[in-house]
Scaffold this active site. Structure first.
Site, PDB file in Angstrom:
ATOM      1  N   LYS A   1       0.815  -1.223   0.000  1.00  0.00           N
ATOM      2  CA  LYS A   1       0.000   0.000   0.000  1.00  0.00           C
ATOM      3  C   LYS A   1       0.844   1.266   0.000  1.00  0.00           C
ATOM      4  O   LYS A   1       2.052   1.238   0.232  1.00  0.00           O
ATOM      5  CB  LYS A   1      -0.999  -0.043   1.154  1.00  0.00           C
TER       6      LYS A   1
ATOM      7  N   ARG B   1      -3.868 -10.044   4.750  1.00  0.00           N
ATOM      8  CA  ARG B   1      -4.199 -10.111   3.319  1.00  0.00           C
ATOM      9  C   ARG B   1      -2.983  -9.619   2.545  1.00  0.00           C
ATOM     10  O   ARG B   1      -2.579  -8.473   2.674  1.00  0.00           O
ATOM     11  CB  ARG B   1      -5.421  -9.233   3.054  1.00  0.00           C
TER      12      ARG B   1
HETATM   13  N1  HH2 Z   1      -7.495  -3.814   0.559  1.00  0.00           N
HETATM   14  C1  HH2 Z   1      -7.821  -3.830  -0.739  1.00  0.00           C
HETATM   15  C2  HH2 Z   1      -8.870  -4.609  -1.203  1.00  0.00           C
HETATM   16  N2  HH2 Z   1      -9.601  -5.371  -0.355  1.00  0.00           N
HETATM   17  N3  HH2 Z   1     -10.022  -6.137   1.826  1.00  0.00           N
HETATM   18  C3  HH2 Z   1      -9.735  -6.122   3.131  1.00  0.00           C
HETATM   19  N4  HH2 Z   1     -10.439  -6.866   3.986  1.00  0.00           N
HETATM   20  N5  HH2 Z   1      -8.705  -5.353   3.628  1.00  0.00           N
HETATM   21  C4  HH2 Z   1      -7.946  -4.565   2.833  1.00  0.00           C
HETATM   22  O1  HH2 Z   1      -7.056  -3.854   3.350  1.00  0.00           O
HETATM   23  C5  HH2 Z   1      -8.227  -4.561   1.437  1.00  0.00           C
HETATM   24  C6  HH2 Z   1      -9.300  -5.368   0.961  1.00  0.00           C
HETATM   25  C7  HH2 Z   1      -7.011  -2.997  -1.673  1.00  0.00           C
HETATM   26  O2  HH2 Z   1      -7.475  -3.158  -2.921  1.00  0.00           O
HETATM   27  P1  HH2 Z   1      -6.802  -2.687  -4.241  1.00  0.00           P
HETATM   28  O3  HH2 Z   1      -6.278  -1.306  -3.997  1.00  0.00           O
HETATM   29  O4  HH2 Z   1      -7.768  -2.864  -5.328  1.00  0.00           O
HETATM   30  O5  HH2 Z   1      -5.560  -3.590  -4.459  1.00  0.00           O
HETATM   31  P2  HH2 Z   1      -5.287  -5.108  -4.147  1.00  0.00           P
HETATM   32  O6  HH2 Z   1      -6.594  -5.854  -4.191  1.00  0.00           O
HETATM   33  O7  HH2 Z   1      -4.331  -5.518  -5.219  1.00  0.00           O
HETATM   34  O8  HH2 Z   1      -4.689  -5.122  -2.785  1.00  0.00           O
END
Ligand code: HH2
Length: 280
Positions: free
Chosen positions: A221, A256
């Site tokens: 992130k 995750r």
């Molecule tokens: N972060 C992303 C997506 N889903 N779900 C949970 N429970 N916690 C998180 O921190 C979380 C999540 C971030 O999504 P995105 O920015 O689309 O990237 P990526 O899915 O590749 O991590």
């Protein structure tokens, strides 16, 4: 009916994005094959579960229609379930239509980045199906979450996040979701500037007052990039490891991640050290 495995060691949830930009454009079937190969690699590297997502939640990402999101996610969930009968599979969606079809295809858990705010049908669906639930903190919609980062957090962002996750847990309980099926997540980077994400990781022990296991998603992130000076997200693995290990020390039990092997190794070693300290 789903029960989370005993969290007697860190639970590593591998990220499987099935958005068009995450795989080559060889058509649906080729994408399912690629997604399955990626899931298989993550399982071999030690993932306890796989989180399948068909809608990007990156800042400024455009919202995806439910039909398109389901068409991306459902065949991948079915293929991963067929290959791994006992693996925990979660579906990363805010939409009850997508969640229902993913559960039909073999998913166990609904990971809702809106914490049951955006789709009023989702809590009762989860209650009826007896699935696991991840309630993540965020504000706004998938498309405009980033703009909420500038909105009102008081001096103590963790207090706001704990209160809003408390509301999410009440929405779940009112719909009849069994508390034991729920884990909570502070939503690192969602409607948060880097300083908020940092403050939350530092204050993570306070989330345990909610009485549910804590999941964190720090992987690659923005705050990791800012602090480590690594611009390319895929290269943020060491910074991610640092944040995951501190989160473990602060009480998180589910992680995750994109890079399963480094997370598995680092968290297992850190966990062994923590346990040795607890026993001493
Ligand atoms: N972060 C992303 C997506 N889903 N779900 C949970 N429970 N916690 C998180 O921190 C979380 C999540 C971030 O999504 P995105 O920015 O689309 O990237 P990526 O899915 O590749 O991590």
């Amino acid at each position: 009916m789903f029960t989370w495995p005993a969290l007697d060691r860190p639970f590593v949830l591998g990220i499987l994005n099935v958005t068009p930009d995450s795989f080559s454009d060889g058509g649906r079937h080729a994408r399912v094959e690629e997604a399955l190969a990626h899931a298989t690699r993550m399982v071999e590297e030690g993932a306890d579960g796989i989180d399948v997502g068909g809608e990007s939640t990156r800042p400024q990402a455009t919202a995806v229609a439910a039909e398109e999101e389901a068409a991306r996610v459902v065949p991948v969930v079915a293929a991963v379930r067929a290959r791994f009968p006992r693996l925990v599979i979660s579906v990363d969606t805010t939409k009850s239509v997508v969640a229902a079809r993913a559960l039909d295809a073999g998913a166990d858990v609904v990971n809702d980045v809106s914490g049951f705010r955006l789709d009023p049908e989702l809590p009762s669906l989860c209650a009826r199906r007896g699935c696991g639930v991840v309630l993540m903190h965020s504000r706004g919609t998938v498309a405009d979450m980033a703009s909420y980062a500038h909105a009102a957090y008081g001096d103590d962002p963790a207090a706001d996040v704990v209160a809003e996750l408390g509301s999410a847990l009440r929405r779940a309980a009112e719909a009849g979701v069994v508390p034991e099926r729920v884990v909570v997540d502070p939503g690192i980077g969602f409607a948060k500037r880097s300083e908020h994400s940092l403050a939350l990781l530092a204050a993570l022990p306070r989330l345990r007052s909610l009485g549910r296991p804590v999941l964190v998603g720090v992987s690659r992130k923005r705050f990791v990039g800012e602090l480590s000076g690594v611009k390319e997200p895929a290269l943020r693995v060491h910074g991610t490891t640092g944040a995951n290990v501190v989160a473990l020390v602060h009480g998180a039990r589910l992680f995750r991640v994109h890079d399963v092997r480094p997370a598995r190794e680092a968290l297992d070693v850190a966990w062994a050290v923590l346990r040795a300290g607890a026993a001493a």
